[in-house]
Design a protein around this motif. Structure first.
Motif, PDB file in Angstrom:
ATOM      1  N   LEU A 151     -12.028   9.237  -6.890  1.00 17.92           N
ATOM      2  CA  LEU A 151     -12.746   9.751  -5.723  1.00 17.92           C
ATOM      3  C   LEU A 151     -12.316   9.033  -4.439  1.00 17.92           C
ATOM      4  CD1 LEU A 151     -16.375  10.235  -7.120  1.00 17.92           C
ATOM      5  CD2 LEU A 151     -14.775  12.036  -6.409  1.00 17.92           C
ATOM      6  N   GLN A 152     -11.799   7.810  -4.578  1.00 16.74           N
ATOM      7  CA  GLN A 152     -11.307   7.080  -3.406  1.00 16.74           C
ATOM      8  C   GLN A 152      -9.866   7.438  -3.055  1.00 16.74           C
ATOM      9  OE1 GLN A 152     -13.883   5.178  -2.086  1.00 16.74           O
ATOM     10  NE2 GLN A 152     -14.865   6.118  -3.858  1.00 16.74           N
ATOM     11  N   ASP A 153      -9.194   8.132  -3.954  1.00 21.39           N
ATOM     12  CA  ASP A 153      -7.782   8.468  -3.746  1.00 21.39           C
ATOM     13  C   ASP A 153      -7.678   9.745  -2.916  1.00 21.39           C
ATOM     14  OD1 ASP A 153      -5.022   8.481  -3.916  1.00 21.39           O
ATOM     15  OD2 ASP A 153      -4.985   9.388  -5.921  1.00 21.39           O
ATOM     16  N   LEU A 154      -7.889   9.603  -1.622  1.00 18.07           N
ATOM     17  CA  LEU A 154      -7.943  10.756  -0.730  1.00 18.07           C
ATOM     18  C   LEU A 154      -6.611  11.495  -0.725  1.00 18.07           C
ATOM     19  CD1 LEU A 154      -9.869   9.176   2.285  1.00 18.07           C
ATOM     20  CD2 LEU A 154     -10.793  10.465   0.346  1.00 18.07           C
ATOM     21  N   GLY A 155      -6.684  12.812  -0.935  1.00 21.51           N
ATOM     22  CA  GLY A 155      -5.473  13.617  -0.982  1.00 21.51           C
ATOM     23  C   GLY A 155      -4.663  13.417  -2.248  1.00 21.51           C
ATOM     24  N   PHE A 156      -5.213  12.657  -3.197  1.00 22.60           N
ATOM     25  CA  PHE A 156      -4.525  12.364  -4.468  1.00 22.60           C
ATOM     26  C   PHE A 156      -3.143  11.739  -4.226  1.00 22.60           C
ATOM     27  CE2 PHE A 156      -6.902  16.444  -5.621  1.00 22.60           C
ATOM     28  CZ  PHE A 156      -8.037  15.767  -6.013  1.00 22.60           C
ATOM     29  N   VAL A 157      -3.015  10.908  -3.186  1.00 27.49           N
ATOM     30  CA  VAL A 157      -1.693  10.374  -2.866  1.00 27.49           C
ATOM     31  C   VAL A 157      -1.192   9.404  -3.942  1.00 27.49           C
ATOM     32  CG1 VAL A 157      -1.837  10.721  -0.375  1.00 27.49           C
ATOM     33  CG2 VAL A 157      -2.727   8.606  -1.373  1.00 27.49           C
ATOM     34  N   THR A 158      -2.087   8.592  -4.493  1.00 27.48           N
ATOM     35  CA  THR A 158      -1.653   7.658  -5.538  1.00 27.48           C
ATOM     36  C   THR A 158      -1.465   8.388  -6.859  1.00 27.48           C
ATOM     37  OG1 THR A 158      -2.809   5.849  -4.432  1.00 27.48           O
ATOM     38  CG2 THR A 158      -2.192   5.506  -6.726  1.00 27.48           C
ATOM     39  N   ILE A 159      -2.421   9.221  -7.231  1.00 29.16           N
ATOM     40  CA  ILE A 159      -2.280  10.026  -8.441  1.00 29.16           C
ATOM     41  C   ILE A 159      -1.012  10.867  -8.365  1.00 29.16           C
ATOM     42  CG2 ILE A 159      -3.256  11.989  -9.715  1.00 29.16           C
ATOM     43  CD1 ILE A 159      -6.034  10.850  -9.070  1.00 29.16           C
ATOM     44  N   HIS A 177       0.801  -1.227   0.000  1.00 29.10           N
ATOM     45  CA  HIS A 177       0.000   0.000   0.000  1.00 29.10           C
ATOM     46  C   HIS A 177       0.837   1.283   0.000  1.00 29.10           C
ATOM     47  CE1 HIS A 177      -4.006  -1.567  -0.009  1.00 29.10           C
ATOM     48  NE2 HIS A 177      -3.790  -2.344   1.044  1.00 29.10           N
ATOM     49  N   GLY A 178       1.748   1.370  -0.960  1.00 32.56           N
ATOM     50  CA  GLY A 178       2.464   2.616  -1.153  1.00 32.56           C
ATOM     51  C   GLY A 178       3.469   2.967  -0.086  1.00 32.56           C
ATOM     52  N   HIS A 179       3.874   2.015   0.734  1.00 27.83           N
ATOM     53  CA  HIS A 179       4.829   2.260   1.813  1.00 27.83           C
ATOM     54  C   HIS A 179       6.201   1.706   1.403  1.00 27.83           C
ATOM     55  CE1 HIS A 179       1.096   3.009   3.874  1.00 27.83           C
ATOM     56  NE2 HIS A 179       1.754   3.466   4.928  1.00 27.83           N
ATOM     57  N   LEU A 180       6.940   2.501   0.678  1.00 33.35           N
ATOM     58  CA  LEU A 180       8.229   2.074   0.143  1.00 33.35           C
ATOM     59  C   LEU A 180       9.242   1.697   1.218  1.00 33.35           C
ATOM     60  CD1 LEU A 180       9.986   1.727  -2.448  1.00 33.35           C
ATOM     61  CD2 LEU A 180      10.705   4.105  -2.116  1.00 33.35           C
ATOM     62  N   TYR A 182      -0.317  -3.208  -3.898  1.00 35.55           N
ATOM     63  CA  TYR A 182       0.922  -2.452  -3.826  1.00 35.55           C
ATOM     64  C   TYR A 182       0.655  -0.955  -3.745  1.00 35.55           C
ATOM     65  CZ  TYR A 182       1.961  -6.971  -5.913  1.00 35.55           C
ATOM     66  OH  TYR A 182       2.007  -8.314  -6.180  1.00 35.55           O
ATOM     67  N   ILE A 183      -0.540  -0.527  -4.146  1.00 34.41           N
ATOM     68  CA  ILE A 183      -0.824   0.896  -4.292  1.00 34.41           C
ATOM     69  C   ILE A 183      -1.876   1.363  -3.281  1.00 34.41           C
ATOM     70  CG2 ILE A 183      -0.249   0.789  -6.745  1.00 34.41           C
ATOM     71  CD1 ILE A 183      -3.281   0.987  -7.327  1.00 34.41           C
ATOM     72  N   ASP A 184      -2.047   2.702  -3.266  1.00 32.00           N
ATOM     73  CA  ASP A 184      -3.064   3.393  -2.457  1.00 32.00           C
ATOM     74  C   ASP A 184      -2.661   3.459  -0.982  1.00 32.00           C
ATOM     75  OD1 ASP A 184      -4.533   3.670  -4.778  1.00 32.00           O
ATOM     76  OD2 ASP A 184      -5.844   1.972  -4.360  1.00 32.00           O
ATOM     77  N   ARG A 185      -3.235   4.462  -0.315  1.00 36.53           N
ATOM     78  CA  ARG A 185      -3.082   4.710   1.127  1.00 36.53           C
ATOM     79  C   ARG A 185      -1.747   5.344   1.474  1.00 36.53           C
ATOM     80  NH1 ARG A 185      -5.853  -0.935   3.348  1.00 36.53           N
ATOM     81  NH2 ARG A 185      -7.899  -0.535   2.423  1.00 36.53           N
ATOM     82  N   GLY A 186      -0.634   4.781   1.009  1.00 43.17           N
ATOM     83  CA  GLY A 186       0.667   5.392   1.237  1.00 43.17           C
ATOM     84  C   GLY A 186       1.024   6.353   0.114  1.00 43.17           C
TER      85      GLY A 186
END
Length: 310
Positions: free
Chosen positions: A92-100, A12-15, A41-45
């Motif tokens: 819309l689920q990508d809060l704060g556009f962290v993944t985008i 979840h985006g936590h490298l 592997y993606i989102d949240r982090g």
């Protein structure tokens, strides 16, 4: 199957946690080891793109020893990428556009989103931004998207099924043909009990299964291991280790102090990252997260024994 298998899931985006786990496993020096990644592997982090490129680089370097599977977050992302521009559910689920934000350059973010902290509510505005974001991702990451689209939904050995969420266990031996694709990646709730093979999955946080709410690997005492340690809350990644010679499972944890650090201990194989991705990585060092102790999994003192399969 190789002598030793290591299993990770729900990064979840936590490298930093991922890099710490890879240092602990050290697949480069252990020729009998394999690595299986169960998706999400993606989102949240904040470092989804960096996590994807890291996993792709490792899989490219050891194609016969590293297996990466799809999780529900990758499936939902790919469905959005290939869907109609009017479908804005995923962003819309990508809060704060962290993944985008990890997939676009700073200039692209500013040009497309400006100073927005959320998407507009009118359909035309949503569609225009949605299209622009998808076009930018396709332009930035064509090889990465092609790789993601090739990833399988499960990996099977003579004794085990590795999968993100689960299989249709009611189908028995016919689970391969009678498990819908979405079940592999989205199955809920978790199954427990005896099955014909051992099922190793992520997807559902293990704190919901442990009576004490802990986040370590959960074994149901029969045929199921669940390894999602809710990294977004714990900054910890569970590593399940399977030793084929003894059919023995144990687990380790890769923990860092803060999810906002990244690592300077990157392998040369990661030099394939696009310049824009590399330029956004904050390099601070895996050694600080690991401490002065040995990096080899076999030498780590705090291993949690999960038992031997009959």
């Amino acid at each position: 199957m190789p002598n030793t298998a290591y299993v990770l899931s729900d990064v979840h985006g936590h490298l930093p946690c991922l890099l710490t786990a890879l240092e602990m496993i050290d697949i480069d020096s252990d020729e009998g080891a394999s690595l299986i990644l169960l998706g999400d592997y993606i989102d949240r982090g904040a470092q989804s793109a960096e996590v994807l490129y890291t996993i792709k680089a490792v899989a490219d370097q050891w194609p016969n020893r590293v297996i990466a599977l799809l999780g529900n977050h990758e499936v939902d992302f790919l469905d959005w990428m290939s869907g109609n521009d009017e479908d804005v559910f995923w962003p819309l689920q990508d809060l704060g556009f962290v993944t985008i934000g990890s997939l676009l350059t700073t200039d692209q973010m500013q040009r497309i989103l400006g100073n927005r902290v959320e998407l507009p509510t009118d359909v035309d505005g949503l569609t225009m931004i949605n299209r622009a974001v998808k076009d930018a991702i396709k332009m930035n990451h064509p090889a990465l998207l092609a790789w993601l689209n090739r990833l399988p939904l499960y990996y099977e050995t003579s004794e085990q099924i590795f999968v993100h969420a689960g299989v249709n266990e009611q189908a028995g031996e016919n689970w391969r043909s009678q498990t819908p694709d979405l079940t592999f990646t989205h199955k809920f709730p978790a199954s427990v009990g005896t099955f014909s093979k051992t099922i190793i999955a992520g997807h559902i946080g293990t704190s919901s299964m442990h009576p004490d709410g802990s986040h370590g690997v959960f074994f149901d005492g029969a045929s199921h291991y669940y390894i999602d340690g809710s990294i977004e809350r714990t900054d910890t990644l569970n590593i399940l280790k399977y030793t084929a010679a003894t059919s023995h499972y144990e687990y380790l944890t890769a923990t860092v102090q803060t999810q906002h650090q990244a690592s300077a201990g990157m392998d040369d194989s990661l030099s394939r990252f696009p310049t824009e991705i590399m330029s956004r990585m904050e390099i601070t060092g895996v050694d600080a997260a690991l401490g002065d102790g040995p990096r080899k999994v076999s030498n780590r003192p705090a291993q949690n024994q999960l038992g031997t399969q009959a």
